[in-house]
Design an enzyme around this catalytic site. Structure first.
Site, PDB file in Angstrom:
ATOM      1  N   ARG A  76      -0.164  -1.575 -16.929  1.00  0.00           N
ATOM      2  CA  ARG A  76       0.046  -1.270 -15.520  1.00  0.00           C
ATOM      3  C   ARG A  76       1.453  -0.723 -15.342  1.00  0.00           C
ATOM      4  NH1 ARG A  76      -1.509   0.047 -10.341  1.00  0.00           N
ATOM      5  NH2 ARG A  76       0.009  -0.726  -8.845  1.00  0.00           N
ATOM      6  N   SER A  79       5.166   0.598  -9.638  1.00  0.00           N
ATOM      7  CA  SER A  79       6.360   1.089  -8.967  1.00  0.00           C
ATOM      8  C   SER A  79       6.919   0.021  -8.031  1.00  0.00           C
ATOM      9  CB  SER A  79       6.035   2.355  -8.161  1.00  0.00           C
ATOM     10  OG  SER A  79       5.632   3.396  -9.011  1.00  0.00           O
ATOM     11  N   GLU A  80       8.209  -0.150  -8.103  1.00  0.00           N
ATOM     12  CA  GLU A  80       8.891  -1.140  -7.273  1.00  0.00           C
ATOM     13  C   GLU A  80       8.534  -0.959  -5.804  1.00  0.00           C
ATOM     14  OE1 GLU A  80      13.505  -2.602  -6.659  1.00  0.00           O
ATOM     15  OE2 GLU A  80      13.099  -0.517  -7.213  1.00  0.00           O
ATOM     16  N   GLY A 120       8.803   3.574  -2.590  1.00  0.00           N
ATOM     17  CA  GLY A 120       8.270   4.624  -1.729  1.00  0.00           C
ATOM     18  C   GLY A 120       7.886   5.886  -2.480  1.00  0.00           C
ATOM     19  N   ARG A 121       7.260   5.721  -3.660  1.00  0.00           N
ATOM     20  CA  ARG A 121       6.926   6.843  -4.533  1.00  0.00           C
ATOM     21  C   ARG A 121       8.167   7.657  -4.889  1.00  0.00           C
ATOM     22  NH1 ARG A 121       2.501   7.607  -0.919  1.00  0.00           N
ATOM     23  NH2 ARG A 121       3.385   9.570  -0.209  1.00  0.00           N
ATOM     24  N   ASP A 153       5.459  12.702  -3.802  1.00  0.00           N
ATOM     25  CA  ASP A 153       5.598  11.781  -4.930  1.00  0.00           C
ATOM     26  C   ASP A 153       6.737  12.280  -5.804  1.00  0.00           C
ATOM     27  OD1 ASP A 153       5.360  10.089  -7.122  1.00  0.00           O
ATOM     28  OD2 ASP A 153       3.170  10.083  -7.066  1.00  0.00           O
ATOM     29  N   ARG A 155       8.192  10.444  -8.276  1.00  0.00           N
ATOM     30  CA  ARG A 155       8.345   9.584  -9.451  1.00  0.00           C
ATOM     31  C   ARG A 155       8.298  10.385 -10.753  1.00  0.00           C
ATOM     32  NH1 ARG A 155       3.752   5.294  -7.877  1.00  0.00           N
ATOM     33  NH2 ARG A 155       2.800   7.266  -7.250  1.00  0.00           N
TER      34      ARG A 155
END
Length: 245
Positions: A76, A79-80, A120-121, A153, A155
């Site tokens: 997995r 994301s924070e 937040g992506r 996004d 990330r």
């Protein structure tokens, strides 16, 4: 392979030698000691990793046991999300997905990478709260980011891919509903052999956000189970959006 099973030959002078992942130049990361991590979800082992490019620290939380079914390990990439993971916000499904993934990894083996700096992506905590304000004004999660002049996004998974490579996790079963995450991780050199859904029941407070992810971001969601009337909502608009997975 678990974090505890990472091979000794990947170390040089006390640090891990960078392993190149397929199609990518080595993205330098540095892993710390593997320690025991007893939690409410069960007993795990944990290892902190530092991205030597950005300085961001991530955490690998792994089952101490090999996968029980002989398949590739579950992984997995989480994301924070401070609001969902720590405060249990119902505006998103982040905290519930985190708990669900840890339970699956506890029972079946695998690793959860907690990726910090991806709030937040990837737009950050302050911008996420600004996006919330726009969502309360009627915009969905995609439109809110666009109104702020921010990517939908932002990330990057290069560090995550390098951490998995350092841990010997070259083939994984990805715990996610997001096909874009699968595609981008594959481009970073990780062979995703299977997508394992992590859908949790929707709520009155996040159903619009989840519907947006399904319709506009192609997340593999059914949106069948629903938990309603759990938390009193003071805002006249009970459908909120967030950004995650």
């Amino acid at each position: 392979m678990t974090a505890a099973a990472a091979s000794d030959d990947s170390r040089q002078n006390g640090h891990r030698k960078p392993h190149a992942v397929s199609g990518e130049a080595p993205h330098p990361v540095n892993g710390g000691p593997v320690v025991q991590l007893p939690t409410a979800f069960g007993d795990f082992v944990a290892q902190a990793w530092t991205d030597l490019v950005t300085g961001v620290e991530h955490l690998a939380v792994s089952s101490p046991n090999a996968p029980t079914d002989g398949k590739a390990p579950l992984v997995r990439l989480h994301s924070e999300c401070l609001t969902g993971d720590v405060f249990g916000s119902y505006r998103c499904d982040c905290g519930e997905q985190l708990a669900f993934a840890l339970e699956l990894i506890r029972d079946n083996g695998g690793t959860l990478l907690y990726l910090r700096g991806q709030e937040g992506r990837g737009i950050g905590l302050a911008n996420k709260i600004k996006a919330y304000a726009l969502q309360e004004a009627g915009f969905d999660t995609v439109e809110a980011n666009e109104q702020l002049g921010l990517p939908v996004d932002a990330r990057c998974y290069k560090a995550a891919a390098q951490i998995l490579a350092e841990m010997g996790l070259h083939e994984v079963r990805l715990l996610s509903n997001n096909p874009d995450k699968q595609n981008r991780l594959a481009k970073a050199g990780v062979n995703v052999v299977e997508m394992v859904p992590t859908e949790v029941p929707s709520r009155d407070q996040n159903i619009r956000y989840l519907q947006t992810k399904k319709d506009r971001m192609e997340h593999r969601l059914v949106l069948g189970d629903h938990v309603g009337g759990v938390v009193p909502v003071t805002s006249p608009d009970t459908s909120f959006d967030h950004e995650q997975d």
